[in-house]
Every structure is written in structure tokens, then in C-alpha cells.
Design a protein around this motif. Structure first.
Motif, PDB file in Angstrom:
ATOM      1  N   LEU A 148       6.310  -7.275 -18.943  1.00 35.55           N
ATOM      2  CA  LEU A 148       6.904  -8.185 -17.984  1.00 35.55           C
ATOM      3  C   LEU A 148       6.033  -8.226 -16.727  1.00 35.55           C
ATOM      4  O   LEU A 148       5.380  -7.227 -16.393  1.00 35.55           O
ATOM      5  N   VAL A 149       6.051  -9.360 -16.025  1.00 33.69           N
ATOM      6  CA  VAL A 149       5.285  -9.516 -14.783  1.00 33.69           C
ATOM      7  C   VAL A 149       6.245  -9.890 -13.667  1.00 33.69           C
ATOM      8  O   VAL A 149       7.149 -10.715 -13.859  1.00 33.69           O
ATOM      9  N   ALA A 150       6.054  -9.266 -12.498  1.00 39.01           N
ATOM     10  CA  ALA A 150       6.846  -9.603 -11.312  1.00 39.01           C
ATOM     11  C   ALA A 150       5.861  -9.881 -10.179  1.00 39.01           C
ATOM     12  O   ALA A 150       5.384  -8.952  -9.525  1.00 39.01           O
ATOM     13  N   ASP A 151       5.546 -11.149  -9.974  1.00 40.40           N
ATOM     14  CA  ASP A 151       4.523 -11.525  -8.995  1.00 40.40           C
ATOM     15  C   ASP A 151       5.097 -11.931  -7.636  1.00 40.40           C
ATOM     16  O   ASP A 151       4.356 -12.348  -6.757  1.00 40.40           O
ATOM     17  N   GLY A 152       6.428 -11.794  -7.482  1.00 39.81           N
ATOM     18  CA  GLY A 152       7.011 -12.061  -6.180  1.00 39.81           C
ATOM     19  C   GLY A 152       7.060 -10.809  -5.321  1.00 39.81           C
ATOM     20  O   GLY A 152       6.619  -9.725  -5.727  1.00 39.81           O
ATOM     21  N   ALA A 153       7.594 -10.953  -4.116  1.00 37.60           N
ATOM     22  CA  ALA A 153       7.722  -9.808  -3.216  1.00 37.60           C
ATOM     23  C   ALA A 153       8.765  -8.832  -3.764  1.00 37.60           C
ATOM     24  O   ALA A 153       9.758  -9.234  -4.377  1.00 37.60           O
ATOM     25  N   MET A 154       8.536  -7.543  -3.534  1.00 31.41           N
ATOM     26  CA  MET A 154       9.520  -6.540  -3.939  1.00 31.41           C
ATOM     27  C   MET A 154      10.819  -6.740  -3.174  1.00 31.41           C
ATOM     28  O   MET A 154      10.801  -7.094  -1.991  1.00 31.41           O
ATOM     29  N   LEU A 155      11.937  -6.481  -3.824  1.00 33.98           N
ATOM     30  CA  LEU A 155      13.227  -6.540  -3.152  1.00 33.98           C
ATOM     31  C   LEU A 155      13.509  -5.254  -2.389  1.00 33.98           C
ATOM     32  O   LEU A 155      14.184  -5.262  -1.359  1.00 33.98           O
ATOM     33  N   SER A 156      13.015  -4.135  -2.923  1.00 30.95           N
ATOM     34  CA  SER A 156      13.224  -2.845  -2.250  1.00 30.95           C
ATOM     35  C   SER A 156      12.189  -1.851  -2.739  1.00 30.95           C
ATOM     36  O   SER A 156      11.579  -2.028  -3.800  1.00 30.95           O
ATOM     37  N   HIS A 157      11.992  -0.808  -1.929  1.00 33.82           N
ATOM     38  CA  HIS A 157      11.073   0.281  -2.266  1.00 33.82           C
ATOM     39  C   HIS A 157      11.693   1.579  -1.776  1.00 33.82           C
ATOM     40  O   HIS A 157      11.975   1.718  -0.584  1.00 33.82           O
ATOM     41  N   ARG A 158      11.923   2.502  -2.695  1.00 32.18           N
ATOM     42  CA  ARG A 158      12.514   3.796  -2.339  1.00 32.18           C
ATOM     43  C   ARG A 158      11.483   4.899  -2.561  1.00 32.18           C
ATOM     44  O   ARG A 158      11.028   5.115  -3.670  1.00 32.18           O
ATOM     45  N   ASP A 215       0.809  -1.218   0.000  1.00 32.18           N
ATOM     46  CA  ASP A 215       0.000   0.000   0.000  1.00 32.18           C
ATOM     47  C   ASP A 215       0.843   1.269   0.000  1.00 32.18           C
ATOM     48  O   ASP A 215       0.373   2.321  -0.404  1.00 32.18           O
ATOM     49  N   ALA A 216       2.091   1.189   0.458  1.00 36.37           N
ATOM     50  CA  ALA A 216       2.899   2.403   0.598  1.00 36.37           C
ATOM     51  C   ALA A 216       3.537   2.854  -0.710  1.00 36.37           C
ATOM     52  O   ALA A 216       4.099   3.942  -0.781  1.00 36.37           O
ATOM     53  N   VAL A 217       3.468   2.041  -1.752  1.00 42.20           N
ATOM     54  CA  VAL A 217       4.108   2.393  -3.021  1.00 42.20           C
ATOM     55  C   VAL A 217       3.237   3.383  -3.787  1.00 42.20           C
ATOM     56  O   VAL A 217       2.025   3.208  -3.918  1.00 42.20           O
ATOM     57  N   ARG A 218       3.879   4.445  -4.313  1.00 44.64           N
ATOM     58  CA  ARG A 218       3.161   5.502  -5.020  1.00 44.64           C
ATOM     59  C   ARG A 218       3.774   5.705  -6.402  1.00 44.64           C
ATOM     60  O   ARG A 218       4.969   5.475  -6.595  1.00 44.64           O
ATOM     61  N   PRO A 219       3.009   6.168  -7.394  1.00 43.89           N
ATOM     62  CA  PRO A 219       3.625   6.595  -8.653  1.00 43.89           C
ATOM     63  C   PRO A 219       4.711   7.626  -8.359  1.00 43.89           C
ATOM     64  O   PRO A 219       4.525   8.540  -7.544  1.00 43.89           O
ATOM     65  N   GLY A 220       5.852   7.455  -9.009  1.00 41.97           N
ATOM     66  CA  GLY A 220       7.000   8.324  -8.750  1.00 41.97           C
ATOM     67  C   GLY A 220       8.027   7.683  -7.845  1.00 41.97           C
ATOM     68  O   GLY A 220       9.177   8.125  -7.807  1.00 41.97           O
ATOM     69  N   ASP A 221       7.635   6.650  -7.095  1.00 47.61           N
ATOM     70  CA  ASP A 221       8.601   5.906  -6.290  1.00 47.61           C
ATOM     71  C   ASP A 221       9.377   4.930  -7.181  1.00 47.61           C
ATOM     72  O   ASP A 221       9.004   4.668  -8.332  1.00 47.61           O
ATOM     73  N   VAL A 222      10.454   4.381  -6.629  1.00 42.31           N
ATOM     74  CA  VAL A 222      11.282   3.418  -7.358  1.00 42.31           C
ATOM     75  C   VAL A 222      11.319   2.123  -6.576  1.00 42.31           C
ATOM     76  O   VAL A 222      11.582   2.121  -5.363  1.00 42.31           O
ATOM     77  N   VAL A 223      11.029   1.005  -7.260  1.00 42.28           N
ATOM     78  CA  VAL A 223      11.074  -0.294  -6.608  1.00 42.28           C
ATOM     79  C   VAL A 223      12.018  -1.208  -7.384  1.00 42.28           C
ATOM     80  O   VAL A 223      12.279  -1.004  -8.573  1.00 42.28           O
ATOM     81  N   GLU A 224      12.532  -2.210  -6.693  1.00 45.64           N
ATOM     82  CA  GLU A 224      13.301  -3.257  -7.359  1.00 45.64           C
ATOM     83  C   GLU A 224      12.565  -4.566  -7.146  1.00 45.64           C
ATOM     84  O   GLU A 224      12.074  -4.858  -6.052  1.00 45.64           O
ATOM     85  N   THR A 225      12.468  -5.347  -8.212  1.00 51.72           N
ATOM     86  CA  THR A 225      11.707  -6.587  -8.153  1.00 51.72           C
ATOM     87  C   THR A 225      12.351  -7.607  -9.086  1.00 51.72           C
ATOM     88  O   THR A 225      13.310  -7.296  -9.788  1.00 51.72           O
ATOM     89  N   VAL A 226      11.821  -8.827  -9.079  1.00 51.55           N
ATOM     90  CA  VAL A 226      12.354  -9.891  -9.937  1.00 51.55           C
ATOM     91  C   VAL A 226      11.283 -10.292 -10.949  1.00 51.55           C
ATOM     92  O   VAL A 226      10.124 -10.535 -10.579  1.00 51.55           O
ATOM     93  N   ILE A 227      11.655 -10.363 -12.205  1.00 47.39           N
ATOM     94  CA  ILE A 227      10.718 -10.725 -13.264  1.00 47.39           C
ATOM     95  C   ILE A 227      10.375 -12.211 -13.157  1.00 47.39           C
ATOM     96  O   ILE A 227      11.261 -13.066 -13.131  1.00 47.39           O
ATOM     97  N   THR A 228       9.080 -12.497 -13.093  1.00 46.03           N
ATOM     98  CA  THR A 228       8.643 -13.890 -13.003  1.00 46.03           C
ATOM     99  C   THR A 228       8.061 -14.407 -14.318  1.00 46.03           C
ATOM    100  O   THR A 228       7.965 -15.617 -14.524  1.00 46.03           O
ATOM    101  N   TYR A 229       7.659 -13.500 -15.200  1.00 49.42           N
ATOM    102  CA  TYR A 229       7.062 -13.935 -16.477  1.00 49.42           C
ATOM    103  C   TYR A 229       7.271 -12.868 -17.532  1.00 49.42           C
ATOM    104  O   TYR A 229       7.050 -11.675 -17.285  1.00 49.42           O
ATOM    105  N   GLY A 230       7.712 -13.279 -18.706  1.00 51.34           N
ATOM    106  CA  GLY A 230       7.860 -12.376 -19.832  1.00 51.34           C
ATOM    107  C   GLY A 230       6.781 -12.631 -20.859  1.00 51.34           C
ATOM    108  O   GLY A 230       6.705 -13.717 -21.443  1.00 51.34           O
ATOM    109  N   ALA A 231       5.901 -11.654 -21.073  1.00 53.16           N
ATOM    110  CA  ALA A 231       4.854 -11.733 -22.096  1.00 53.16           C
ATOM    111  C   ALA A 231       5.336 -10.975 -23.340  1.00 53.16           C
ATOM    112  O   ALA A 231       6.354 -10.276 -23.290  1.00 53.16           O
ATOM    113  N   PRO A 232       4.645 -11.064 -24.461  1.00 55.98           N
ATOM    114  CA  PRO A 232       5.127 -10.390 -25.671  1.00 55.98           C
ATOM    115  C   PRO A 232       5.270  -8.875 -25.521  1.00 55.98           C
ATOM    116  O   PRO A 232       6.186  -8.288 -26.091  1.00 55.98           O
ATOM    117  N   HIS A 233       4.384  -8.243 -24.738  1.00 51.92           N
ATOM    118  CA  HIS A 233       4.397  -6.783 -24.669  1.00 51.92           C
ATOM    119  C   HIS A 233       4.664  -6.220 -23.279  1.00 51.92           C
ATOM    120  O   HIS A 233       4.621  -5.012 -23.097  1.00 51.92           O
TER     121      HIS A 233
END
Length: 483
Positions: free
Chosen positions: A443-453, A423-441
Motif C-alpha cells: 500500500l502507498v500513502a503519499d499524503g501528509a501523516m495524520l499523526s506521529h507517536r 525527519d522526526a519519524v524513526r523505526p519503532g514509532d507509530v504513525v497514522e496515515t491514509v492509503i492513497t494507492y493499493g498495489a498488488p503487494h
């Protein structure tokens, strides 16, 4: 005796069609209008002013404009004080024809005199008749005008307007004029002003960004500009669009590779893989030269995401020519491609060329190209599964975010990432995550975020603030399915 109540401010709405340059011009139009006392209209109300900022590149541009003007006519009749203005490339092309076909339009202004809009509106109101003003050359560089920015975290910065190329399919040079370059100090002053407001990302805009400097005699100016952007405090990402292969030089590749905040993303139009068609288009390079540039870019930046524009069905294109395009596409391994079916644009040399390709043939080739590129894009995105991605969180990028419970944003290479966020993530923030699925158009990252700035841009978004920069005169391609 009671003082008279102050008059309510007039409301406005800007409707934008076309390229990033038009999107940025609309920010200037909004800034001008707010400086003149207008306020943005509510979504459920009838605006006092509607401005259409038009495009003339696609075949249906005219029909789209006049259809929308027709839909607005009953609203105008019911609200006689309402004003309608038409600007942009189609206004520059059609001029007084717009008022002839839609007499309820109040103002028509061109690409060279955006700054005249408030005066023209007042003149139309005073004289009770339509005002049409189209200039043949730039009145004032648009970036000297006040601006109401759409985003708290990402900003457009024009470095030039106009184009000196003569591509036979393109009407832009006749509507935007010859290339006019801003001085580097003016560009950097605007970038610094945005960074000071908390903006994290800027996109340098021009019809041909890597010919920047031609007007003041410095062929290395664009590479120098990229490096200078790397020295601006708080600026985390720099992008640019669009370069032309003819002018693409090794100093720009070096600047991209060696400047940490310049993103490893390159949108460079190919248009065709057939040398014969490129010659007919007057593109001034051939497929071998194009592929050589891509090879040098990837040698310097192996992670670079390269996107392109391709036209299918240019006059005289044969099956052999189209096969050459498919071959270049497969060799180039584009992250994505914006593909277009050729359409006649009156006023361009290609419009009167012989051997116009039948619509059914164009459609069939277009579908084959889409299928080939989608296969390439999907393979490239699947190769990113398991890798980390730094994402600048955005608003409105994920149309299914509410249903999926995700948020969306752009990785440094421009790819769209849908990710699971707290809930604390806002547009304009920066997060780091791991890609779990690559679609044609995307990417999806359905795991927990690694970091949130949390960032100042996120703070500004949360507070409902966007930069409203004054005019600065002191001396944004995405990757994914086209909207």
C-alpha cells in the motif's frame, strides 16, 4: 613492566536461511556467542567465525549451502584460524556428510543442541579437527538461551518446537522432532521482558501454534495465551504463525476478536484446494472445512487479512485437482499467498510417490496461480484506498525508500505500507496515515501523516539498542511479495 595487551574479541557472522523459526534460532545463536565473548563482525571485515543456520525444506537448499561453503573455502585457507559452523535443519539431515563434502567446516550441530555451539567451537579449536554433534531430541528449549534480538520494536517468541503432524511433503517433523510446548508462564515471562524493553509487537512462533497445550493436556491453551498477552502493559500488537486448519477452533477466533492487541491477521496454510490431493498430503482436513474456518474468522473480524501457503504440482495432481485449488483461492480471497512449486525432498513419503508431475506442467500451473492470486490481492488492496492505517514504522522493509523519499512499515493487518514521513519519524514509532494507492503487494500513502507517536522502541532504535534478553525459564508472515 607493561601488562600484555588484552586479546581482541573474536568476531562472528550468522547467515540464516528459511523460516521464521530459523530467524529466531539465529537470534539465540548470536546471544550465545556474545555471552561467550564474541562480537558481531564488521560488514567489510573477515569474521573469525561464520555460522550457517540452514533450511532443508526447498529443493535447492543443499546446493545453496554447499555453494556458499565453496565460496568461503579460499577465505578459510587464507585465514586458518577462522572457523565455520553449520547448524539448522540441513545439518540435522546431512550430519557428517557436511564435513565429508566440505572438510574445511569446523562444527556441525543440529536443531536440538543449539546451546552446544560455543563448546563445540572451542573443542574443534583445541583438537584441531571437526566436531559433529547431532542430538535426536531437544537438549534444552531454545528460549532458555540468551538472545541478541535483531529488532528494537518487534520480537519473536517461541511457544513450541517440533510437530506431531505427518504431512507427506514435509521433512520438518523428522528434523525438529515431536512437538514440545513451553509452559504458559515461561512464554508470558519472555513477552513481558520484551515489552519492558519497549518492544511493541511480538509474534508467537510454532510449527503448529494452535495445537499448543497438547503436551500438558489443555486444548484451549492457545486461546488462553492470546488473551493473557492482551493483559501485558505496553504490548500493542500480537501476531502468531502458523496454525493448522485441523486444530483451529472457535475459542481462538474469539480470543483474536476480543483481545484488542491481537492483530486481525491470520496465516493459515491451505497447500491444495483438491480434497484428493489433501488426502494424499495427509493434511487431515478438506477444502470445505478450510473455507468454513475462513468464513467464521471473517464473521468475527470482517477486516481480517488472511494469507496462506499453496503447493503446486504435488505428485499425482491433475488438471482437475489444480482447477479445484484455483476455485478455493478465488473463494478464499487471500490477501496474499506464498506459492511453491513442489520439489522432491529425500526422506519424505511424497518423494517416492508415483506420478510425479513434469516440471513444465508445474511451471505453467504455478504461473496461472500467481496471476489469479495477484488479481485478488490487487483488488483487495485497492479496496483500502482512502482508509486510515496505523503503521508500525520498520527498518529495511522498503527497498526503494531512499529513491522515493518514503518510509515503510506494517499496518495492523500485516500489510506493507510505504508512506511519506517527516525527519522526526524513526523505526519503532507509530504513525497514522491514509492509503492513497493499493498495489498488488503493498500500500502507498503519499499524503501528509495524520499523526506521529514517538515510542520507547523508537528511542531504543535511535540509541542503537535492541533487547538482549537472558534465557527465560520461570516455571513473526508478512503480507506482500515473498522476499
Amino acid at each position: 613492566m607493561n601488562a600484555p595487551a588484552p586479546a581482541a574479541a573474536r568476531t562472528y557472522e550468522v547467515r540464516t536461511y528459511g523460516c521464521q523459526m530459523n530467524v529466531h534460532d539465529s537470534e539465540r545463536i548470536a546471544g550465545l556467542l556474545e555471552s561467550a565473548g564474541y562480537v558481531p563482525a564488521d560488514t567489510d571485515g573477515v569474521p573469525d567465525l561464520v555460522v550457517f543456520n540452514t533450511c532443508a525444506v526447498r529443493e535447492n537448499a543443499d546446493n545453496r549451502l554447499y555453494g556458499n561453503l565453496g565460496h568461503l573455502r579460499p577465505t578459510k585457507q587464507a585465514n586458518p584460524a577462522m572457523q565455520i559452523a553449520v547448524g539448522g535443519c540441513l545439518a540435522q539431515k546431512d550430519r557428517g556428510e557436511i564435513v565429508s563434502r566440505a572438510p574445511w567446516v569446523d562444527v556441525v550441530f543440529g536443531t536440538h543442541n543449539i546451546g552446544s555451539l560455543p563448546i563445540l567451537l572451542e573443542r574443534a579449536r583445541h583438537n584441531a579437527e571437526a566436531q559433529v554433534e547431532i542430538l535426536e531430541s531437544l537438549e534444552v528449549f531454545p528460549s532458555t538461551l540468551p538472545t541478541r534480538r535483531d529488532s528494537a520494536y518487534s520480537g519473536w517468541v517461541s511457544i513450541s518446537v517440533g510437530c506431531n503432524n505427518t504431512c507427506t511433503f514435509c521433512i520438518v517433523p523428522s528434523l525438529r522432532g515431536k512437538e514440545t510446548d513451553r509452559r504458559p508462564g515461561d512464554v508470558l515471562a519472555e513477552v513481558r521482558a520484551l515489552a519492558a524493553e519497549g518492544v511493541l509487537e511480538v509474534t508467537l512462533l510454532g510449527q503448529n501454534v494452535n495445537s499448543y497445550g497438547v503436551e500438558f493436556g489443555d486444548r484451549a491453551a492457545f486461546g488462553k495465551l492470546l488473551r493473557a498477552c492482551g493483559e501485558i502493559d505496553g504490548l500493542e500488537r500480537v501476531r502468531f504463525t502458523s496454525p493448522h486448519p485441523r486444530d483451529f477452533t472457535d475459542d481462538v477466533i474469539a480470543a483474536m476478536a476480543e483481545t484488542p492487541n491481537v492483530c486481525h491477521q491470520l496465516h493459515m496454510p491451505l497447500q491444495s484446494g483438491s480434497d484428493r490431493v489433501l488426502k494424499a498430503m495427509r493434511r487431515s482436513y478438506r477444502s470445505g472445512r478450510y473455507l468454513d474456518i475462513l468464513s467464521r474468522v471473517r464473521d468475527a473480524m470482517p477486516d481480517a487479512a488472511i494469507t496462506t501457503d499453496i503447493i503446486v504440482g504435488f505428485p499425482g495432481e491433475t488438471e482437475e485437482d489444480f482447477a479445484a485449488t484455483l476455485e478455493v483461492v478465488r473463494e478464499a480471497r487471500f490477501a496474499s499467498a506464498f506459492t511453491f512449486q513442489y520439489s522432491i525432498r529425500p526422506g519424505t513419503p511424497a518423494a517416492t510417490m508415483p506420478d510425479q508431475v513434469p516440471k513444465a506442467v508445474v511451471q505453467e500451473r504455478y504461473e496461472r496461480l500467481i496471476a489469479a492470486q495477484e488479481e485478488i490481492s490487487w483488488a483487495g488492496n485497492r479496496a483500502l484506498e482512502g482508509r486510515r492505517a496505523e503503521v508500525l514504522v520498520a527498518e529495511g522493509e522498503g527497498r526503494k525508500d531512499v529513491a522515493t523519499g518514503r518510509m515503510s512499515g506494517r499496518a495492523r493487518d500485516g500489510r506493507l505500507v510505504h508512506f511519506v514521513a517527516g525527519d522526526a519519524v524513526r523505526p519503532g514509532d507509530v504513525v497514522e496515515t491514509v492509503i492513497t494507492y493499493g498495489a498488488p503487494h503493498h500500500l502507498v500513502a503519499d499524503g501528509a501523516m495524520l499523526s506521529h507517536r514517538r515510542t520507547r522502541a523508537g528511542d531504543a532504535y535511535e540509541a542503537g539498542r535492541t533487547p538482549a534478553t537472558p534465557g527465560v525459564l520461570l516455571g513473526m508472515p508478512t503480507i506482500g511479495a515473498p522476499r
